[in-house]
Design a protein around this motif. Structure first.
Motif, short mmCIF file in Angstrom:
data_model
loop_
_atom_site.label_atom_id
_atom_site.label_comp_id
_atom_site.label_asym_id
_atom_site.label_seq_id
_atom_site.Cartn_x
_atom_site.Cartn_y
_atom_site.Cartn_z
N LEU A 197 -7.48 -4.63 -13.10
CA LEU A 197 -7.60 -4.16 -11.71
C LEU A 197 -7.79 -2.66 -11.65
O LEU A 197 -8.54 -2.15 -10.81
CB LEU A 197 -6.35 -4.56 -10.91
N PHE A 198 -7.07 -1.94 -12.50
CA PHE A 198 -7.13 -0.48 -12.53
C PHE A 198 -7.47 -0.07 -13.97
O PHE A 198 -6.57 0.20 -14.77
CB PHE A 198 -5.80 0.13 -12.10
N LYS A 209 1.46 6.80 -6.89
CA LYS A 209 0.48 7.89 -6.83
C LYS A 209 -0.95 7.40 -7.06
O LYS A 209 -1.77 8.09 -7.66
CB LYS A 209 0.82 8.98 -7.85
N VAL A 210 -1.27 6.21 -6.57
CA VAL A 210 -2.63 5.69 -6.64
C VAL A 210 -3.40 6.20 -5.42
O VAL A 210 -2.90 6.11 -4.30
CB VAL A 210 -2.64 4.14 -6.65
N LEU A 238 0.82 -1.21 0.00
CA LEU A 238 0.00 0.00 0.00
C LEU A 238 0.86 1.26 0.00
O LEU A 238 0.51 2.26 -0.64
CB LEU A 238 -0.93 -0.01 1.21
N ARG A 239 1.97 1.21 0.72
CA ARG A 239 2.87 2.37 0.75
C ARG A 239 3.44 2.65 -0.63
O ARG A 239 3.53 3.80 -1.06
CB ARG A 239 3.98 2.13 1.77
N PHE A 240 3.83 1.59 -1.33
CA PHE A 240 4.36 1.77 -2.68
C PHE A 240 3.30 2.33 -3.63
O PHE A 240 3.54 3.28 -4.38
CB PHE A 240 4.87 0.44 -3.24
N ALA A 292 -6.21 1.93 -3.96
CA ALA A 292 -5.20 0.91 -3.66
C ALA A 292 -5.74 -0.11 -2.67
O ALA A 292 -5.58 -1.33 -2.84
CB ALA A 292 -3.93 1.57 -3.11
N MET A 293 -6.39 0.38 -1.62
CA MET A 293 -6.93 -0.52 -0.61
C MET A 293 -8.00 -1.44 -1.18
O MET A 293 -8.10 -2.61 -0.82
CB MET A 293 -7.50 0.30 0.56
#
Length: 397
Positions: free
Chosen positions: A54-55, A19-20, A11-13, A25-26
């Motif tokens: 996914l995105f 920049k998601v 999640l940090r990445f 992201a979650m």
């Protein structure tokens, strides 16, 4: 199964390097785990079509892969190449500003953000069962709520504010679960001095979009004609009072992305200069990202007792169309809910009640980290059952 530490690193990445938006992201953690894309190295080798599943926003999918490749290259080289280091900074400056409305006219921007509608009857809506996770459902609730509590705001603002609420609550939830660590940007003082609006009990820092004239010329012409006729019938004192009231109206707003502001200003909190009105470089929750997220988030639940793996699979285009239709039905059901209450309770009460309504219909998932990003059914009949009932002459309607 990934550990809590691995999930936190992922999640940090995604939120910092790629920049998601944190909520996006979650919401895709479970899907990333299912595709075994839980490390930077694996993301760097991912195929674009896998990431697009996914995105769906192509820009975001490419962004994730590119960020993963950069991070992998830096690790391998042990240092940062100067040319490579300058690129993200330039991109950040472009993406951080209020660039969306500069590309097209305000009316064109609002038109490009239109959301699907549905003409389904109440009986038809009551039979609909969706399959989704919690974050996009919260976004749909917040978006509809703002239609009734802040009707003066254009759709672009409502999308931005709704996404700001979802991201803020998602981060708080992540902290409670141990997935996200550290103080929030708000707690560290970022955005201090910016105005605040309340959405579902959360205070969001906002940017005022002074001079943003978003209504079409036809709408403005109609309003101007009626306004002129009205002014002709008023005395001078009433004219002055109306002009003063117009000056006090709330302009269009952006929800300020404080976490992005924090990442871009490592030297410490940024206190806004509220007198200059120059906020062009402050990051916002963009309406385009919120729209793309909500459009692709509502699957149809498989029929009871059916084996979905044996059913005919839809093409990507057909699947996207089905999700858009589902969103239109969900927004229609929510609109029926809010319109049933709007004439009897005010904006503050609608704000207070919305979370409780959402909790009653949200998808049932395991508690804790195990349920993070998990999906389940949402029945539109449950939303319709929350509508205000009216009793006339002993009959409930």
């Amino acid at each position: 199964m990934s550990t809590a530490g691995e999930l936190q690193a992922l999640l940090r990445f995604l939120s910092k390097d790629a920049k998601v938006p944190l909520a996006s992201a979650m919401g895709q953690v479970k899907a990333l785990q299912a595709k075994d894309l839980t490390t930077i190295e694996k993301l760097a080798k991912a195929k674009q079509e896998d990431m697009l599943s996914l995105f769906p926003e192509e820009k975001m999918a490419k962004q994730i892969i590119a960020a993963a490749k950069r991070a992998t290259k830096k690790r391998g080289a042990g240092e940062t190449d100067n040319a490579t280091a300058s690129t993200p900074a330039k991109k950040k400056r472009k993406e951080g500003g209020l660039f969306a409305q500069d590309v097209v006219s305000p009316a064109e921007l609002e038109a490009s953000l239109s959301l699907p509608e549905s003409s389904a009857t109440e009986d038809e809506l009551a039979s609909v069962v969706l399959f989704t996770n919690r974050a996009p459902l919260v976004l749909a609730f917040a978006l509809t709520l703002l239609k009734y509590t802040m009707p003066e705001q254009p759709l672009s603002s409502r999308l931005s504010l709704a996404q700001g609420y979802v991201s803020t609550t998602s981060r708080a939830r992540g902290v409670n679960l141990g997935i996200v660590s550290g103080k929030s940007a708000e707690e560290e003082g970022f955005g201090e001095g910016q105005p605040i609006v309340n959405v579902m009990g959360k205070e969001l820092r906002v940017l005022r979009r002074w001079g943003y004239q978003w209504r079409s010329q036809r709408e403005e012409g109609t309003e101007d004609t009626s306004q002129t006729k009205k002014l002709e019938e008023m005395n001078q004192e009433d004219k002055e009072q109306e002009e003063q009231n117009g000056m006090n109206e709330q302009p269009a707003l952006w929800a300020l992305d404080l976490e992005a502001l924090k990442k871009a200003n490592t030297i410490g909190p940024v206190v806004a200069d509220t007198t200059s009105g120059n906020h062009g470089n402050l990051p916002i929750y963009t309406p385009q990202s919120a729209r793309a997220y909500i459009l692709k988030s509502f699957d149809s639940a498989p029929a009871s007792g059916s084996d979905s793996s044996k059913g005919k699979k839809l093409s990507a285009a057909s699947k996207a169309e089905e999700k858009e239709r589902n969103l239109g039905k969900l927004l229609h059901a929510l609109d029926l809910l809010y319109s049933s209450w709007a004439e009897t309770i005010g904006p503050d009460e609608l704000n207070k009640r919305t979370w409780g309504w959402y909790v009653k219909v949200r998808p049932d998932v395991p508690n804790g980290v195990a349920g993070w990003g998990g999906k389940n059914e949402v029945k539109l009949a449950d939303i319709l059952n929350l509508r205000r009932t009216v009793t006339l002459l002993g009959h409930t309607m």
